[in-house]
Design a protein around this motif. Structure first.
Motif, PDB file in Angstrom:
ATOM      1  N   GLY A   8       0.775  -1.231   0.000  1.00 30.76           N
ATOM      2  CA  GLY A   8       0.000   0.000   0.000  1.00 30.76           C
ATOM      3  C   GLY A   8       0.802   1.273   0.000  1.00 30.76           C
ATOM      4  N   SER A  17      -3.649  10.877   1.160  1.00 29.64           N
ATOM      5  CA  SER A  17      -3.905   9.727   2.030  1.00 29.64           C
ATOM      6  C   SER A  17      -3.369   8.451   1.395  1.00 29.64           C
ATOM      7  CB  SER A  17      -5.414   9.549   2.265  1.00 29.64           C
ATOM      8  OG  SER A  17      -5.963  10.662   2.928  1.00 29.64           O
ATOM      9  N   ARG A  19      -3.454   3.990   2.493  1.00 30.80           N
ATOM     10  CA  ARG A  19      -3.797   2.948   3.454  1.00 30.80           C
ATOM     11  C   ARG A  19      -2.816   1.799   3.288  1.00 30.80           C
ATOM     12  NH1 ARG A  19      -9.114  -0.878   4.399  1.00 30.80           N
ATOM     13  NH2 ARG A  19      -8.309  -1.903   2.517  1.00 30.80           N
ATOM     14  N   SER A  21      -1.450  -1.972   4.317  1.00 32.66           N
ATOM     15  CA  SER A  21      -1.961  -3.258   4.787  1.00 32.66           C
ATOM     16  C   SER A  21      -0.807  -4.107   5.292  1.00 32.66           C
ATOM     17  CB  SER A  21      -2.683  -3.994   3.657  1.00 32.66           C
ATOM     18  OG  SER A  21      -3.800  -3.272   3.209  1.00 32.66           O
ATOM     19  N   SER A  69      -5.207   3.036  13.062  1.00 37.01           N
ATOM     20  CA  SER A  69      -4.871   1.620  12.959  1.00 37.01           C
ATOM     21  C   SER A  69      -6.126   0.782  13.165  1.00 37.01           C
ATOM     22  CB  SER A  69      -3.819   1.263  14.009  1.00 37.01           C
ATOM     23  OG  SER A  69      -3.475  -0.103  13.937  1.00 37.01           O
ATOM     24  N   TYR A  79      -4.366  -2.762   9.217  1.00 37.32           N
ATOM     25  CA  TYR A  79      -4.335  -1.614   8.320  1.00 37.32           C
ATOM     26  C   TYR A  79      -3.844  -0.382   9.067  1.00 37.32           C
ATOM     27  CZ  TYR A  79      -7.522  -4.709   5.843  1.00 37.32           C
ATOM     28  OH  TYR A  79      -8.090  -5.797   5.227  1.00 37.32           O
ATOM     29  N   GLN A  81      -4.418   3.513   8.178  1.00 36.52           N
ATOM     30  CA  GLN A  81      -4.956   4.578   7.343  1.00 36.52           C
ATOM     31  C   GLN A  81      -4.226   5.859   7.680  1.00 36.52           C
ATOM     32  OE1 GLN A  81      -7.415   4.489   4.886  1.00 36.52           O
ATOM     33  NE2 GLN A  81      -6.786   6.614   4.536  1.00 36.52           N
ATOM     34  N   ASN A  83      -3.894   9.802   6.810  1.00 30.96           N
ATOM     35  CA  ASN A  83      -4.499  10.988   6.202  1.00 30.96           C
ATOM     36  C   ASN A  83      -3.653  12.221   6.478  1.00 30.96           C
ATOM     37  OD1 ASN A  83      -6.708   9.365   5.429  1.00 30.96           O
ATOM     38  ND2 ASN A  83      -7.778   9.801   7.349  1.00 30.96           N
TER      39      ASN A  83
END
Length: 123
Positions: A8, A17, A19, A21, A69, A79, A81, A83
Motif C-alpha cells: 500500500g 492519504s 492505506r 496493509s 490503525s 491496516y 490509514q 491521512n
C-alpha cells in the motif's frame, strides 16, 4: 512465527492519504498486538501505532489525529490509514506482530517483521 507482508505504500502529495496493509499468515493473528513502525533515512526507527488483540489503539504524538490503525482478524490483516500526510511522514513503514509489553511499553524484539513498504510524501 507469523509471516507478515506490507503493501500500500507509494508516492503521494502533501495532504493526501494512503492505506497500508499488513497481511499475516497463521491462525493466531487475532492474539497478537500489531505494531506499525517507520524509519526514515538517517533516522532511528519510530513506533507509529499499535493495536492490541482487543482493538485498543495507541499512536505516536506525531501522527495522532491523522493515522488510524485497525485490524480484520477474519482476514488476518491489519491496516494503517494515513491521512493529511506530510513530507516528514516519508519513510519505510513496517509492521510487527508478536512482540511483548514491558512496563506498558511495546517491544518488537520477540516478534516478526514484514519487509516494509516505502511511503514518500512529496509535491
Amino acid at each position: 512465527q507469523v509471516q507478515l507482508a506490507e503493501s500500500g505504500g507509494g508516492l503521494v502529495q502533501p495532504g493526501g492519504s494512503l492505506r497500508l496493509s499488513c497481511a499475516a499468515s497463521g491462525t493466531i493473528f487475532r492474539l497478537y498486538t500489531i505494531a506499525w513502525y517507520r524509519q526514515a533515512p538517517g533516522k532511528q526507527r519510530e513506533l507509529v501505532a499499535t493495536i492490541t488483540d482487543g482493538g485498543t489503539t495507541n499512536y505516536a504524538d506525531s501522527v495522532k489525529g491523522r493515522f488510524t490503525s485497525s485490524r480484520d482478524n477474519a482476514k488476518t490483516t491489519a491496516y494503517l490509514q494515513m491521512n493529511s500526510l506530510k513530507p516528514e511522514d516519508t519513510a519505510v513503514y513496517y509492521c510487527n506482530a508478536g512482540g511483548r509489553y514491558y512496563s506498558g511499553a511495546y517491544s518488537p524484539d520477540s516478534g516478526s517483521w514484514g519487509q516494509g513498504t516505502q511511503v514518500t510524501v512529496s509535491s
